[in-house]
Scaffold this motif. Sequence first.
Motif, mmCIF file in Angstrom:
data_model
loop_
_atom_site.group_PDB
_atom_site.id
_atom_site.type_symbol
_atom_site.label_atom_id
_atom_site.label_comp_id
_atom_site.label_asym_id
_atom_site.label_seq_id
_atom_site.Cartn_x
_atom_site.Cartn_y
_atom_site.Cartn_z
ATOM 1 N N LEU A 131 0.831 -1.201 0.000
ATOM 2 C CA LEU A 131 0.000 0.000 0.000
ATOM 3 C C LEU A 131 0.869 1.255 0.000
ATOM 4 O O LEU A 131 0.584 2.218 -0.710
ATOM 5 C CB LEU A 131 -0.945 0.003 1.209
ATOM 6 C CG LEU A 131 -1.854 1.215 1.335
ATOM 7 C CD1 LEU A 131 -2.754 1.345 0.110
ATOM 8 C CD2 LEU A 131 -2.682 1.111 2.594
ATOM 9 N N VAL A 132 1.942 1.234 0.737
ATOM 10 C CA VAL A 132 2.855 2.378 0.762
ATOM 11 C C VAL A 132 3.479 2.569 -0.621
ATOM 12 O O VAL A 132 3.570 3.685 -1.127
ATOM 13 C CB VAL A 132 3.938 2.185 1.855
ATOM 14 C CG1 VAL A 132 5.018 3.252 1.749
ATOM 15 C CG2 VAL A 132 3.309 2.189 3.236
ATOM 16 N N THR A 150 0.845 3.912 -3.012
ATOM 17 C CA THR A 150 0.581 5.319 -2.689
ATOM 18 C C THR A 150 1.693 6.199 -3.235
ATOM 19 O O THR A 150 1.433 7.276 -3.788
ATOM 20 C CB THR A 150 0.440 5.497 -1.169
ATOM 21 O OG1 THR A 150 -0.635 4.670 -0.709
ATOM 22 C CG2 THR A 150 0.160 6.949 -0.801
ATOM 23 N N VAL A 202 1.225 6.621 -6.971
ATOM 24 C CA VAL A 202 0.169 7.597 -7.270
ATOM 25 C C VAL A 202 0.688 9.015 -7.035
ATOM 26 O O VAL A 202 0.458 9.918 -7.845
ATOM 27 C CB VAL A 202 -1.099 7.337 -6.423
ATOM 28 C CG1 VAL A 202 -2.098 8.474 -6.580
ATOM 29 C CG2 VAL A 202 -1.738 6.013 -6.813
ATOM 30 N N PHE A 203 1.418 9.195 -5.943
ATOM 31 C CA PHE A 203 1.948 10.514 -5.602
ATOM 32 C C PHE A 203 2.895 11.028 -6.692
ATOM 33 O O PHE A 203 2.745 12.140 -7.180
ATOM 34 C CB PHE A 203 2.664 10.440 -4.245
ATOM 35 C CG PHE A 203 3.267 11.731 -3.805
ATOM 36 C CD1 PHE A 203 2.481 12.737 -3.269
ATOM 37 C CD2 PHE A 203 4.634 11.948 -3.930
ATOM 38 C CE1 PHE A 203 3.045 13.941 -2.861
ATOM 39 C CE2 PHE A 203 5.204 13.141 -3.532
ATOM 40 C CZ PHE A 203 4.410 14.145 -2.994
#
Length: 181
Positions: A26-27, A30, A33-34
């Motif tokens: 998940l990190v 994320t 996406v960032f």
Amino acid sequence: MTPPTPPAPGPAGTPASPVPASRIPLVRLTALVFVGGAVGTSARALLEQAFAPEAPAWPWVTFAINLAGSFVLGVLLHVLARAGQDTGWRRDVRVGCGTGILGGFTTYSTFVLEVDRLLRDGQAAVGLLYAVVSVVAGIALAVLGVRAATQVRRPRRVGPGDRDDRDDRDDRGDRVGRVTA
């Protein structure tokens, strides 16, 4: 209700990682996406600045950006679906490029603000037409992107003993019969 179990100690009795292993993907996603969002948003901002329309007018830059993004997203998602399950590198590409770059590049919020600006400036017909055409054309271009991606043939891996370079597999990789003259 049972209390959560504390993390097991790490190797040689060292404390466990503060981030559970189940959260590491998940990190990573994320972060994709960032970073992708920063790239896509920067590209859109540069285009919007370079080709700023005079108000009140049809917002051509946002319109073109959203339509191009719809088409590319259709291509991307279809190519990734043909490549296999949404896991590993395919998920990373979908999230980083689809959600990140294309999500940052396209813009629903600017689209809504532009519709509102046109309506407030007394351009109700243009504002409503812009809203309808943007949504309908965006869906149509996403479908066209999928269709365009279906026309692209995957490269065939040539191995020893292959007689020629004709592809005898369909899009799913299943063998199909060949008609020879």
